[in-house]
Design a protein around this motif. Structure first.
Motif, PDB file in Angstrom:
ATOM      1  N   GLU A 111     -22.723 -29.441  48.247  1.00 54.38           N
ATOM      2  CA  GLU A 111     -23.355 -30.519  47.466  1.00 54.38           C
ATOM      3  C   GLU A 111     -23.811 -31.667  48.359  1.00 54.38           C
ATOM      4  O   GLU A 111     -24.751 -32.381  48.028  1.00 54.38           O
ATOM      5  CB  GLU A 111     -22.367 -31.056  46.422  1.00 54.38           C
ATOM      6  CG  GLU A 111     -22.134 -30.094  45.272  1.00 54.38           C
ATOM      7  CD  GLU A 111     -21.002 -30.526  44.336  1.00 54.38           C
ATOM      8  OE1 GLU A 111     -20.870 -29.924  43.263  1.00 54.38           O
ATOM      9  OE2 GLU A 111     -20.235 -31.464  44.689  1.00 54.38           O
ATOM     10  N   ALA A 112     -23.114 -31.826  49.499  1.00 57.73           N
ATOM     11  CA  ALA A 112     -23.469 -32.905  50.431  1.00 57.73           C
ATOM     12  C   ALA A 112     -24.567 -32.476  51.406  1.00 57.73           C
ATOM     13  O   ALA A 112     -24.895 -33.199  52.345  1.00 57.73           O
ATOM     14  CB  ALA A 112     -22.231 -33.354  51.204  1.00 57.73           C
ATOM     15  N   GLY A 113     -25.108 -31.254  51.213  1.00 55.88           N
ATOM     16  CA  GLY A 113     -26.270 -30.837  51.996  1.00 55.88           C
ATOM     17  C   GLY A 113     -25.991 -29.854  53.111  1.00 55.88           C
ATOM     18  O   GLY A 113     -26.911 -29.435  53.813  1.00 55.88           O
ATOM     19  N   ALA A 114     -24.723 -29.470  53.313  1.00 58.33           N
ATOM     20  CA  ALA A 114     -24.405 -28.531  54.398  1.00 58.33           C
ATOM     21  C   ALA A 114     -24.731 -27.090  54.005  1.00 58.33           C
ATOM     22  O   ALA A 114     -24.694 -26.741  52.818  1.00 58.33           O
ATOM     23  CB  ALA A 114     -22.920 -28.631  54.751  1.00 58.33           C
ATOM     24  N   SER A 115     -25.014 -26.254  54.999  1.00 58.65           N
ATOM     25  CA  SER A 115     -24.969 -24.804  54.807  1.00 58.65           C
ATOM     26  C   SER A 115     -23.524 -24.397  55.026  1.00 58.65           C
ATOM     27  O   SER A 115     -22.886 -24.873  55.979  1.00 58.65           O
ATOM     28  CB  SER A 115     -25.853 -24.098  55.831  1.00 58.65           C
ATOM     29  OG  SER A 115     -27.180 -24.498  55.656  1.00 58.65           O
ATOM     30  N   VAL A 116     -23.006 -23.525  54.162  1.00 61.71           N
ATOM     31  CA  VAL A 116     -21.565 -23.254  54.207  1.00 61.71           C
ATOM     32  C   VAL A 116     -21.278 -21.763  54.246  1.00 61.71           C
ATOM     33  O   VAL A 116     -21.757 -21.000  53.397  1.00 61.71           O
ATOM     34  CB  VAL A 116     -20.842 -23.866  52.976  1.00 61.71           C
ATOM     35  CG1 VAL A 116     -19.337 -23.739  53.147  1.00 61.71           C
ATOM     36  CG2 VAL A 116     -21.211 -25.322  52.795  1.00 61.71           C
ATOM     37  N   MET A 117     -20.481 -21.352  55.229  1.00 61.22           N
ATOM     38  CA  MET A 117     -19.961 -19.988  55.300  1.00 61.22           C
ATOM     39  C   MET A 117     -18.555 -19.995  54.715  1.00 61.22           C
ATOM     40  O   MET A 117     -17.676 -20.706  55.190  1.00 61.22           O
ATOM     41  CB  MET A 117     -19.934 -19.507  56.751  1.00 61.22           C
ATOM     42  CG  MET A 117     -19.363 -18.106  56.933  1.00 61.22           C
ATOM     43  SD  MET A 117     -20.382 -16.825  56.161  1.00 61.22           S
ATOM     44  CE  MET A 117     -21.588 -16.510  57.456  1.00 61.22           C
ATOM     45  N   VAL A 130     -25.402 -20.978  50.918  1.00 63.64           N
ATOM     46  CA  VAL A 130     -24.010 -20.514  50.876  1.00 63.64           C
ATOM     47  C   VAL A 130     -23.964 -19.027  51.221  1.00 63.64           C
ATOM     48  O   VAL A 130     -24.725 -18.234  50.675  1.00 63.64           O
ATOM     49  CB  VAL A 130     -23.401 -20.738  49.473  1.00 63.64           C
ATOM     50  CG1 VAL A 130     -21.952 -20.264  49.442  1.00 63.64           C
ATOM     51  CG2 VAL A 130     -23.467 -22.205  49.080  1.00 63.64           C
ATOM     52  N   ALA A 131     -23.081 -18.661  52.145  1.00 67.40           N
ATOM     53  CA  ALA A 131     -22.894 -17.256  52.511  1.00 67.40           C
ATOM     54  C   ALA A 131     -21.404 -16.984  52.644  1.00 67.40           C
ATOM     55  O   ALA A 131     -20.600 -17.924  52.603  1.00 67.40           O
ATOM     56  CB  ALA A 131     -23.606 -16.962  53.833  1.00 67.40           C
ATOM     57  N   TRP A 132     -21.030 -15.709  52.788  1.00 66.08           N
ATOM     58  CA  TRP A 132     -19.607 -15.406  52.925  1.00 66.08           C
ATOM     59  C   TRP A 132     -19.396 -14.258  53.887  1.00 66.08           C
ATOM     60  O   TRP A 132     -20.287 -13.422  54.087  1.00 66.08           O
ATOM     61  CB  TRP A 132     -18.963 -15.130  51.575  1.00 66.08           C
ATOM     62  CG  TRP A 132     -19.677 -14.099  50.740  1.00 66.08           C
ATOM     63  CD1 TRP A 132     -20.655 -14.350  49.815  1.00 66.08           C
ATOM     64  CD2 TRP A 132     -19.496 -12.683  50.764  1.00 66.08           C
ATOM     65  NE1 TRP A 132     -21.097 -13.175  49.263  1.00 66.08           N
ATOM     66  CE2 TRP A 132     -20.396 -12.135  49.821  1.00 66.08           C
ATOM     67  CE3 TRP A 132     -18.665 -11.833  51.479  1.00 66.08           C
ATOM     68  CZ2 TRP A 132     -20.481 -10.769  49.584  1.00 66.08           C
ATOM     69  CZ3 TRP A 132     -18.746 -10.464  51.245  1.00 66.08           C
ATOM     70  CH2 TRP A 132     -19.644  -9.954  50.303  1.00 66.08           C
ATOM     71  N   GLN A 133     -18.196 -14.257  54.471  1.00 69.32           N
ATOM     72  CA  GLN A 133     -17.823 -13.221  55.433  1.00 69.32           C
ATOM     73  C   GLN A 133     -16.324 -12.982  55.308  1.00 69.32           C
ATOM     74  O   GLN A 133     -15.532 -13.932  55.370  1.00 69.32           O
ATOM     75  CB  GLN A 133     -18.167 -13.724  56.844  1.00 69.32           C
ATOM     76  CG  GLN A 133     -17.626 -12.912  57.986  1.00 69.32           C
ATOM     77  CD  GLN A 133     -18.542 -11.741  58.364  1.00 69.32           C
ATOM     78  OE1 GLN A 133     -19.684 -11.675  57.915  1.00 69.32           O
ATOM     79  NE2 GLN A 133     -18.033 -10.825  59.147  1.00 69.32           N
TER      80      GLN A 133
END
Ligand SMILES: NC(=O)c1ccc[n+]([C@@H]2O[C@H](COP(=O)([O-])OP(=O)(O)OC[C@H]3O[C@@H](n4cnc5c(N)ncnc54)[C@H](OP(=O)(O)O)[C@@H]3O)[C@@H](O)[C@H]2O)c1
Length: 261
Positions: free
Chosen positions: A29-35, A64-67
């Motif tokens: 929400e604060a603008g970051a790309s997040v893994m 947003v991505a996940w690993q």
């Protein structure tokens, strides 16, 4: 002041639920790309979809991505950091949030297997993920590392003694790493009190009212309370803060009875 992480890339361990999920959502929400990372693929996929669908300013952004990765396995830490660089082109913020507590009971009764598993995830894992992030990205481009400790690392209580010893180690590891990785990288920790997540359900569910009444702020913590502090410490608003552990506990440690988690 609005806290923003625009253009930053964050990696959060233990992000499929609880505090890690709240931090990942707040950062997005604060603008970051997040893994997002944890051990179980379906929960991770659901968490990522939930953030993308329901968070302000995030819908349709692909940020947003996940690993899948085990927090106690250094090779999986390396792989997850590499996947973050491949997907988002960098890594600016690492949140070492995943932890485990396989033993409840007196410290003297813990067996070696549970002792080592707790150390591997809660303590060595924090260092291994920080090493990966430093080597692959942060030594060159700087960044921020945030470790999840606990008020248990600052107080003495029965039942979760070994977990608390690892959390005390995280607090010192935070100071030590801050000294070694500055000025490029800031390293801080959060020490939550009792927060209403799955992890701590056995502690808060049977006694929520009683515990809340003892706290100066009269309620238990919500994951969002921790996420807001995480955003502050990882943002530029905290650019002259490193090596610190911020207690967020509704006032528990300030009471004569001390900590509750
Ligand atoms: N809740 C509290 O009252 C409280 C208080 C003080 C400190 N803390 C700290 O806050 C952090 C988050 O706790 P929480 O309450 O949010 O816990 P939670 O709701 O149980 O969530 C834990 C997360 O970590 C993941 N995880 C567990 N073991 C893992 C492993 N070995 N490798 C990778 N991921 C793993 C879980 O997903 P998978 O199972 O899919 O891997 C899940 O995403 C922990 O460091 C905890 O010690 C919590």
């Amino acid at each position: 002041m609005e806290l923003r992480l625009d253009g930053k890339v964050a990696l959060v361990t233990g992000a499929s639920r609880g505090i890690g999920l709240a931090i990942a959502r707040r950062f997005a929400e604060a603008g970051a790309s997040v893994m997002l990372s944890s051990r179980k693929e379906p929960a991770l996929a659901a968490a990522a979809a939930d953030i993308e669908a329901g968070s302000a300013g995030v819908v349709g952004t692909g940020q947003v991505a996940w690993q899948v990765a085990h927090a106690g396995d250094p090779d999986q830490a390396d792989a997850c950091v590499r996947a973050t660089l491949d997907r988002f082109g960098g890594l600016d913020v690492l949140v070492n949030n995943a932890a485990t507590n396989p033993h409840y009971g007196p410290l003297v009764e813990i067996d070696r297997g549970r002792m080592e598993k707790t150390l591997e995830v809660n303590q060595s894992g924090v260092l291994a993920w920080s090493q990966s992030a430093w080597r692959a990205a942060m030594a060159e481009r700087g960044g921020a590392v945030l470790n999840l400790a606990s008020i248990g690392g600052l107080s003495v209580e029965p039942g979760i003694g070994w977990y608390n010893v690892t959390k005390a180690a995280v607090i010192h590891l935070t100071r030590q790493l801050a000294g070694e990785l500055g000025p490029a990288v800031r390293v801080n920790a959060l020490a939550p009190g009792l927060v209403k997540t799955e992890f701590a359900r056995a502690l808060w569910e049977p006694a929520e009212e009683v515990i809340s009444r003892r706290l100066p702020l009269r309620r238990l913590g919500e994951p969002e309370d921790i996420a807001n502090a995480a955003l502050f410490l990882c943002s530029d608003a905290a650019s002259w803060i490193t090596g610190q552990t911020l207690v967020i506990d509704g006032g528990a440690l300030s009471m004569p009875s001390g900590g509750v988690v």
